[in-house]
Design an enzyme around this catalytic site. Sequence first.
Site: not given
Ligand code: MV4
Length: 444
Positions: A158, A164-165, A203, A275, A288, A290, A292, A336
């Site tokens: 990351k 936010g992805g 995860i 989150e 995360e 946020n 706001r 939405r």
């Molecule tokens: C992750 C994860 C699985 N394992 N981290 C996506 C947005 C960003 N805020 C972090 N995200 C993710 N982090 C770990 N260690 C899977 C996601 C993720 C995800 C998270 C929330 C909602 C939708 C998602 C879609 C794809 C991946």
Amino acid sequence: MFKKILIANRGEIALRVIRTCKEMGIKTVAVYSTADKDSLHVRFADEAVCIGPPISAKSYLSIPNIIAAAEITNADAIHPGYGFLSENEKFSRVCQEHEIKFIGALPEQIAGMGDKATAKATMLAAGVPCIPGSKGLLKDLADAKKNAKKIVYPVILKATAGGGGKGMRIVWKEEEMEAAWDGTRAESKAAFGNDGLYMEKFIVDPHHIEIQIAGDQFGNVCHMSERDCSIQRRHQKLVEETPSPFMTDELREKMGVAAIKAAKAVKYEGVGTVEFLVDENRDCYFMEMNTRIQVEHTITEEVINYDLIKEQIKIAAGIKISGENHYPKGHSIQCRINAEDPDHDFRPSPGKITSYHQPGGHGVRIDTHVYAGYTIPSNYDSMISKLIVVAQTREEAINKMKRALDEYIIEGVKTTIPFHQKLMMDEQFNKGVFTTKFMETFEY
Ligand code: MV4
């Protein structure tokens, strides 16, 4: 209390803030780009100032233009809404320097939460559950490989400046690490001007559940329960609901405690969201924070019967909150409604709304800035409205949402209404059995 608030935003959220200000007896200043001169936020504010051309960088993201608008109108506070400058460290600081109250986080808090590796270290130190991973940033490829072996594949790289992805890559085995390392670093450098990376255990198939919190200037912090945002596509949320169908009283208590710890760790003032990813065992992990108001704050308002914008303004003005937590009464869902074509990969469909009729009745709320004859500009996000329902049970809320979607008429642009209608009929959705993977397999 503030005498005049400038709203540094557009669309439905600008209108949402103006409505609460009116109810509180606070004067409002709208700012708008030339693309938004016919927008309702301009019409309903007490004053309006044009801040530039359609391109966001020269209007809604222009700090000098917005500060100038606040100075000439004598606004004593700025509400940034969501997106645009709502989590901009520099903007929060410039407001401070001009003695205009920024209704949002302090510059240090925005910076601390915006850098994801820093945010995670802060949360870990505060005892908030975090995903097992590297200690801070990774040094080089060898460090990445060493960490991944210890964490056990699959892992996720990351960008510390991401969120936010954006700027992340899953790595399933060591052979993939070199390409992933180089790729994520280059992407992050290009997108954020920062190539710092950290690593976490990946995860598989989590739930995205977030906790709404509020903190005041006296150290009181409370939580306002959860929102389930697992129904999303390419990191764009489509449907949010509260309570989460996956929630238990025990998990809510655990997540509430963790979210309050997170807020206290950064002396958070204002409303915010923590989150979490939640796995199949109902273990939750900080993802995360946020700083706001979020698009989906509405569903929380419906089940706790509280105006979160009013809460935000009161906290910014130095008013104490009770510190009591809030628990949901009933069930709320938000769809939405976007000007997008669900038949063609949700591609944007801006243009003129030639005909418009919105649903109403008991338990139905629509937050929107549009009307018949309004043209959705192509310069900004494609949200038309938020359709929110509240009822006593989840089943009743789904039935109410189906009824409201059937009543909704929008002509001239493609919308996501047909997608939502299909989702509300889906068996798994109706059972409340879904994770963030749901949209990968849902046929619409
Ligand atoms: C992750 C994860 C699985 N394992 N981290 C996506 C947005 C960003 N805020 C972090 N995200 C993710 N982090 C770990 N260690 C899977 C996601 C993720 C995800 C998270 C929330 C909602 C939708 C998602 C879609 C794809 C991946």
